[in-house]
Design a protein around this motif. Structure first.
Motif: not given
Length: 311
Positions: A167-175, A266-286
């Motif tokens: 579902l996360s990947f399908a929503r990411l694809y649509a986005f 980035w929210q959908l990427v995080a849902e897809l990959t899980g919390p153990s892999q911080p996204t570049a978006g999460a790093a930028h926000d931090w």
């Protein structure tokens, strides 16, 4: 010399099978009888058994012919078949997870989910996501750097997804299919052509800053001063040909807070990959949080998630 019936008996197959492989050139005849009947040499039994063995692996007839006629073809054929099988298995695993997703939802949700899933090719493809980033990134960037950013930003679909990941990947694809990032008003202020900055310098520095911030994210520490923030600010300063000063930091915090965000991506990427892999978006926000805390800014532009990349 064997007749076609004798060869079939020796190999334990039907006459029709022998004739089929003969007609397709896999089992050449050695001669013809005076009556015009096919005759096969002493190696025909072993060759026919090899053909049958290869066919039990679902090798197409042309590939079987390559193995028989080319001395080194076996390894290439096997590798190609493994790749093809891997794709088919991946498609089946995604289809299974998609069916589970549709099974475990309400009728109202099912219509929307079915529409999202139907738009994604099987096995899932990331070409559309890569195209999104190539359009989002500023022009005049070296191709190797663009490739590196795209590789970091585009998540690879899991080989064995669960329904939530489908579902996360399908929503990411649509986005990414629905966002027109080429429009001028959608581009971050740092990408505008009138800024006269060096995008390659900026994105090389940002990649380093994100890598430095990732351990902080994994440790769940709040944004703070340190090497990661210094690297982050330095990337912007060097790209604009200026120095990193307290005044520059205050101005940068104000500019970045006004930039458009792609939090949903980035929210959908995080849902897809899980919390153990911080996204570049999460790093930028931090890093933005750290910059705001250092410069004393409050009430920065809110985001819908902690995953954003507004460079």
């Amino acid at each position: 010399m064997w007749s076609i019936g004798e060869l079939a008996e020796q190999a334990g197959v039907s006459v029709k099978t022998v004739r089929f492989y003969s007609d397709r050139g896999l089992l050449p005849e050695a001669a013809r009888s005076t009556g015009g009947h096919r005759r096969y040499g002493p190696g025909a039994v072993d060759r026919l058994r090899l053909i049958r063995s290869l066919r039990t692996l679902d090798l197409p007839v042309p590939e079987v012919s390559r193995v028989l006629d080319e001395e080194d073809a076996m390894e290439d054929v096997i590798a190609a078949q493994l790749r093809d099988l891997g794709c088919r298995l991946a498609a089946l695993r995604w289809r299974e997870a998609a069916l589970q997703l549709l099974q475990d939802c309400t009728p109202r949700e099912r219509a929307e989910r079915l529409r999202l899933i139907a738009a994604v090719p099987l096995p899932p493809d990331t070409t559309v996501l890569a195209r999104f980033w190539r359009r989002w990134l500023p022009p005049r960037m070296p191709a190797p750097l663009v490739a590196a950013v795209v590789e970091q930003a585009v998540p690879q679909p899991p080989d064995a997804p669960n329904p939530a990941q489908v579902l996360s990947f399908a929503r990411l694809y649509a986005f990414v299919s629905g966002v027109h990032v080429a429009a001028a008003h959608c581009q971050p202020e740092a990408h505008r052509s009138d800024k006269g900055y060096r995008p390659a310098v900026l994105y090389e520095g940002l990649g380093e800053a994100y890598a430095l911030a990732s351990p902080e994210l994994r440790a769940r520490r709040p944004g703070r001063e340190g090497e990661a923030l210094d690297c982050f600010v330095s990337a912007y300063a060097r790209s604009h040909g200026t120095r990193d000063t307290p005044g520059f930091r205050r101005g940068l915090a104000a500019v970045l807070s006004r930039d458009p965000r792609i939090d949903r991506y980035w929210q959908l990427v995080a849902e897809l990959t899980g919390p153990s892999q911080p996204t570049a978006g999460a790093a930028h926000d931090w890093l933005l949080d750290a910059l705001d805390a250092q410069t004393g800014r409050t009430g920065s532009a809110p985001s819908t998630s902690k995953d954003t990349w507004s460079t």
